[in-house]
Design a protein around this motif. Structure first.
Motif, PDB file in Angstrom:
ATOM      1  N   MET A 148       0.842  -1.181   0.000  1.00 56.30           N
ATOM      2  CA  MET A 148       0.000   0.000   0.000  1.00 56.30           C
ATOM      3  C   MET A 148       0.886   1.243   0.000  1.00 56.30           C
ATOM      4  SD  MET A 148      -2.909  -1.139   2.806  1.00 56.30           S
ATOM      5  CE  MET A 148      -3.827   0.372   2.509  1.00 56.30           C
ATOM      6  N   GLU A 149       0.356   2.325  -0.560  1.00 52.38           N
ATOM      7  CA  GLU A 149       1.104   3.577  -0.646  1.00 52.38           C
ATOM      8  C   GLU A 149       0.298   4.704  -0.009  1.00 52.38           C
ATOM      9  OE1 GLU A 149       3.186   6.559  -3.948  1.00 52.38           O
ATOM     10  OE2 GLU A 149       1.981   4.838  -4.594  1.00 52.38           O
ATOM     11  N   PRO A 150       0.863   5.400   0.975  1.00 52.41           N
ATOM     12  CA  PRO A 150       0.146   6.537   1.556  1.00 52.41           C
ATOM     13  C   PRO A 150       0.078   7.699   0.571  1.00 52.41           C
ATOM     14  CG  PRO A 150       2.352   6.406   2.460  1.00 52.41           C
ATOM     15  CD  PRO A 150       2.173   5.185   1.604  1.00 52.41           C
ATOM     16  N   LYS A 151      -0.899   8.572   0.787  1.00 45.60           N
ATOM     17  CA  LYS A 151      -1.025   9.727  -0.110  1.00 45.60           C
ATOM     18  C   LYS A 151       0.165  10.659   0.070  1.00 45.60           C
ATOM     19  CE  LYS A 151      -3.572  12.934   2.830  1.00 45.60           C
ATOM     20  NZ  LYS A 151      -4.709  13.852   2.909  1.00 45.60           N
ATOM     21  N   MET A 152       0.486  11.393  -0.975  1.00 44.85           N
ATOM     22  CA  MET A 152       1.654  12.266  -0.961  1.00 44.85           C
ATOM     23  C   MET A 152       1.241  13.708  -1.202  1.00 44.85           C
ATOM     24  SD  MET A 152       5.213  11.972  -3.143  1.00 44.85           S
ATOM     25  CE  MET A 152       4.444  12.469  -4.701  1.00 44.85           C
ATOM     26  N   GLY A 153       1.744  14.600  -0.366  1.00 44.94           N
ATOM     27  CA  GLY A 153       1.504  16.023  -0.533  1.00 44.94           C
ATOM     28  C   GLY A 153       2.754  16.717  -1.012  1.00 44.94           C
ATOM     29  N   GLY A 154       2.654  18.002  -1.242  1.00 48.99           N
ATOM     30  CA  GLY A 154       3.795  18.752  -1.732  1.00 48.99           C
ATOM     31  C   GLY A 154       3.801  18.795  -3.245  1.00 48.99           C
ATOM     32  N   PHE A 155       4.583  17.928  -3.867  1.00 51.32           N
ATOM     33  CA  PHE A 155       4.649  17.836  -5.320  1.00 51.32           C
ATOM     34  C   PHE A 155       4.012  16.533  -5.784  1.00 51.32           C
ATOM     35  CE2 PHE A 155       8.076  20.703  -4.177  1.00 51.32           C
ATOM     36  CZ  PHE A 155       7.942  21.719  -5.109  1.00 51.32           C
ATOM     37  N   GLN A 156       3.418  16.578  -6.958  1.00 50.12           N
ATOM     38  CA  GLN A 156       2.775  15.388  -7.505  1.00 50.12           C
ATOM     39  C   GLN A 156       3.800  14.407  -8.066  1.00 50.12           C
ATOM     40  OE1 GLN A 156      -0.134  16.297 -10.503  1.00 50.12           O
ATOM     41  NE2 GLN A 156      -0.742  14.164 -10.801  1.00 50.12           N
ATOM     42  N   PHE A 157       4.895  14.928  -8.614  1.00 51.22           N
ATOM     43  CA  PHE A 157       5.950  14.093  -9.181  1.00 51.22           C
ATOM     44  C   PHE A 157       7.235  14.302  -8.381  1.00 51.22           C
ATOM     45  CE2 PHE A 157       3.017  15.144 -12.622  1.00 51.22           C
ATOM     46  CZ  PHE A 157       2.689  13.873 -13.098  1.00 51.22           C
ATOM     47  N   THR A 158       8.119  13.295  -8.408  1.00 48.08           N
ATOM     48  CA  THR A 158       9.338  13.360  -7.598  1.00 48.08           C
ATOM     49  C   THR A 158      10.605  13.445  -8.439  1.00 48.08           C
ATOM     50  OG1 THR A 158       9.518  10.940  -7.498  1.00 48.08           O
ATOM     51  CG2 THR A 158       8.219  12.043  -5.782  1.00 48.08           C
ATOM     52  N   CYS A 159      10.494  13.291  -9.741  1.00 47.23           N
ATOM     53  CA  CYS A 159      11.686  13.304 -10.591  1.00 47.23           C
ATOM     54  C   CYS A 159      11.468  14.219 -11.794  1.00 47.23           C
ATOM     55  CB  CYS A 159      12.025  11.887 -11.054  1.00 47.23           C
ATOM     56  SG  CYS A 159      13.498  11.784 -12.092  1.00 47.23           S
ATOM     57  N   PHE A 160      12.458  15.062 -12.089  1.00 51.51           N
ATOM     58  CA  PHE A 160      12.392  15.968 -13.238  1.00 51.51           C
ATOM     59  C   PHE A 160      13.712  15.876 -14.003  1.00 51.51           C
ATOM     60  CE2 PHE A 160      13.208  20.056 -15.278  1.00 51.51           C
ATOM     61  CZ  PHE A 160      12.032  20.241 -16.003  1.00 51.51           C
ATOM     62  N   ARG A 161      13.638  15.435 -15.238  1.00 49.63           N
ATOM     63  CA  ARG A 161      14.838  15.276 -16.051  1.00 49.63           C
ATOM     64  C   ARG A 161      14.937  16.458 -17.020  1.00 49.63           C
ATOM     65  NH1 ARG A 161      16.990  10.505 -14.954  1.00 49.63           N
ATOM     66  NH2 ARG A 161      15.672   8.789 -14.224  1.00 49.63           N
ATOM     67  N   ASP A 162      16.053  17.174 -16.938  1.00 51.27           N
ATOM     68  CA  ASP A 162      16.237  18.360 -17.767  1.00 51.27           C
ATOM     69  C   ASP A 162      16.355  18.020 -19.244  1.00 51.27           C
ATOM     70  OD1 ASP A 162      16.158  20.027 -15.582  1.00 51.27           O
ATOM     71  OD2 ASP A 162      18.308  19.828 -15.190  1.00 51.27           O
ATOM     72  N   ALA A 163      16.874  16.846 -19.542  1.00 51.70           N
ATOM     73  CA  ALA A 163      17.151  16.502 -20.940  1.00 51.70           C
ATOM     74  C   ALA A 163      15.887  16.542 -21.790  1.00 51.70           C
ATOM     75  CB  ALA A 163      17.794  15.117 -21.016  1.00 51.70           C
ATOM     76  N   ASP A 164      14.836  15.908 -21.313  1.00 49.15           N
ATOM     77  CA  ASP A 164      13.592  15.864 -22.088  1.00 49.15           C
ATOM     78  C   ASP A 164      12.423  16.486 -21.340  1.00 49.15           C
ATOM     79  OD1 ASP A 164      13.515  13.977 -20.157  1.00 49.15           O
ATOM     80  OD2 ASP A 164      13.153  12.267 -21.475  1.00 49.15           O
ATOM     81  N   ALA A 165      12.718  17.195 -20.250  1.00 52.20           N
ATOM     82  CA  ALA A 165      11.671  17.848 -19.437  1.00 52.20           C
ATOM     83  C   ALA A 165      10.554  16.867 -19.085  1.00 52.20           C
ATOM     84  CB  ALA A 165      11.102  19.059 -20.170  1.00 52.20           C
ATOM     85  N   LYS A 166      10.959  15.692 -18.632  1.00 54.35           N
ATOM     86  CA  LYS A 166       9.999  14.640 -18.323  1.00 54.35           C
ATOM     87  C   LYS A 166       9.788  14.548 -16.816  1.00 54.35           C
ATOM     88  CE  LYS A 166       9.075   9.711 -18.976  1.00 54.35           C
ATOM     89  NZ  LYS A 166       9.585   8.435 -19.529  1.00 54.35           N
ATOM     90  N   LEU A 167       8.534  14.552 -16.403  1.00 49.32           N
ATOM     91  CA  LEU A 167       8.186  14.406 -14.995  1.00 49.32           C
ATOM     92  C   LEU A 167       7.735  12.979 -14.734  1.00 49.32           C
ATOM     93  CD1 LEU A 167       6.128  17.699 -14.457  1.00 49.32           C
ATOM     94  CD2 LEU A 167       8.364  17.172 -13.480  1.00 49.32           C
ATOM     95  N   SER A 168       8.148  12.442 -13.601  1.00 46.11           N
ATOM     96  CA  SER A 168       7.740  11.083 -13.244  1.00 46.11           C
ATOM     97  C   SER A 168       7.774  10.932 -11.731  1.00 46.11           C
ATOM     98  CB  SER A 168       8.653  10.038 -13.909  1.00 46.11           C
ATOM     99  OG  SER A 168      10.002  10.258 -13.531  1.00 46.11           O
ATOM    100  N   LYS A 169       7.097   9.925 -11.247  1.00 44.81           N
ATOM    101  CA  LYS A 169       7.061   9.643  -9.815  1.00 44.81           C
ATOM    102  C   LYS A 169       7.831   8.353  -9.570  1.00 44.81           C
ATOM    103  CE  LYS A 169       3.942   9.030  -5.888  1.00 44.81           C
ATOM    104  NZ  LYS A 169       2.534   8.894  -5.432  1.00 44.81           N
ATOM    105  N   LEU A 170       9.114   8.506  -9.275  1.00 46.70           N
ATOM    106  CA  LEU A 170       9.974   7.348  -9.067  1.00 46.70           C
ATOM    107  C   LEU A 170      10.157   7.020  -7.595  1.00 46.70           C
ATOM    108  CD1 LEU A 170      12.775   8.062 -11.695  1.00 46.70           C
ATOM    109  CD2 LEU A 170      10.722   6.671 -11.957  1.00 46.70           C
ATOM    110  N   ASP A 171      10.077   8.027  -6.742  1.00 50.34           N
ATOM    111  CA  ASP A 171      10.343   7.846  -5.313  1.00 50.34           C
ATOM    112  C   ASP A 171       9.022   7.722  -4.569  1.00 50.34           C
ATOM    113  OD1 ASP A 171      13.378   8.715  -5.434  1.00 50.34           O
ATOM    114  OD2 ASP A 171      12.201  10.201  -6.553  1.00 50.34           O
ATOM    115  N   ARG A 172       8.931   6.715  -3.708  1.00 46.50           N
ATOM    116  CA  ARG A 172       7.685   6.495  -2.975  1.00 46.50           C
ATOM    117  C   ARG A 172       7.949   5.597  -1.772  1.00 46.50           C
ATOM    118  NH1 ARG A 172       3.726   4.686  -7.120  1.00 46.50           N
ATOM    119  NH2 ARG A 172       5.088   5.815  -8.554  1.00 46.50           N
ATOM    120  N   PHE A 173       7.035   5.675  -0.812  1.00 41.55           N
ATOM    121  CA  PHE A 173       7.032   4.769   0.338  1.00 41.55           C
ATOM    122  C   PHE A 173       5.948   3.722   0.122  1.00 41.55           C
ATOM    123  CE2 PHE A 173       9.032   8.416   2.483  1.00 41.55           C
ATOM    124  CZ  PHE A 173      10.044   7.777   3.159  1.00 41.55           C
ATOM    125  N   LEU A 174       6.246   2.479   0.470  1.00 38.65           N
ATOM    126  CA  LEU A 174       5.268   1.398   0.441  1.00 38.65           C
ATOM    127  C   LEU A 174       5.256   0.722   1.809  1.00 38.65           C
ATOM    128  CD1 LEU A 174       6.102  -0.225  -3.030  1.00 38.65           C
ATOM    129  CD2 LEU A 174       4.277   1.393  -2.515  1.00 38.65           C
TER     130      LEU A 174
END
Length: 219
Positions: free
Chosen positions: A1-27
């Motif tokens: 299970m994953e608790p809800k996350m506040g602050g930012f919706q995504f945790t990773c931002f790559r400058d090369a292609d300006a891609k946002l993703s959620k790679l970091d999480r607690f389970l």
């Protein structure tokens, strides 16, 4: 299970292609919720890194008293309509229309809460007494044939028990909002875990203001 996350919706931002993703999480597993009932996750500013640090917390922020909850079953109980009309008609206030209405609704809320606080102990005592009557007559029925008066008394008490239990079940159903609660499974561990999970999802642990995650109480 994953608790809800506040602050930012995504945790990773790559400058090369300006891609946002959620790679970091607690389970966590469901048993963790038994010791951490208010667990939340906050994604902190990433600053120089391309990953946001995430913070696991088990404290509930104090944003004031919880909102007033009106249960649908209260409208079916005796005295609710009278308490509402009395509180609505007895209010005397002043101010702008929106302030007047807000203050009047608070006055009505107070009247309903006082009515419920006064009637709830009586309802519980009434339920207990009718259960005792049914139980006593059931024991008597094992020894002898019940009289017509006793049978009528048992039918009446059994009906009152069913009515009160039905109203209590409506409260549980409204709290849980899940189908199987109607079947009377309100005392299972899964039920309490589900309700606690809903409380965590519906709780407000902070708010994003101009790109900053704010957890301070403000007005």
């Amino acid at each position: 299970m994953e608790p809800k996350m506040g602050g930012f919706q995504f945790t990773c931002f790559r400058d090369a292609d300006a891609k946002l993703s959620k790679l970091d999480r607690f389970l966590h597993n469901p048993c963790f919720l038994d010791i951490a009932t208010n667990v939340t996750v906050t994604a902190l500013p990433r600053e120089l890194s391309d990953h946001c640090p995430i913070l696991l917390s088990n404290c509930r922020r104090n944003f004031g008293s919880p909102p007033f909850k009106l249960f649908s079953s209260w409208m079916l109980r005796d005295g609710f309509e009278k308490a509402f009309i009395t509180s609505w008609n007895s209010f005397v206030g002043f101010g702008t229309p929106d302030q007047y209405l807000a203050t009047k609704l608070k006055h009505v809320k107070k009247g309903i809460k006082e009515c419920r606080a006064a009637n709830h102990p009586k309802e519980e005592a009434n339920l207990h007494n009718h259960k005792l009557v049914v139980e006593r007559l059931d024991h008597e029925a094992e020894k002898r044939n019940l009289t017509e008066v006793e049978l009528e008394q048992r039918r009446y008490s059994f009906k009152k028990v069913a009515e009160i239990e039905k109203l209590k079940a409506l409260d549980i159903k409204q709290k849980s909002r899940i189908k199987w609660a109607v079947d009377g499974d309100e005392n299972t561990r899964y039920f309490h875990g589900y309700v606690n999970s809903n409380n965590r999802k519906n709780g407000i642990d902070g708010i994003m203001i101009n790109g900053n995650w704010c957890t301070d109480r403000w007005y």
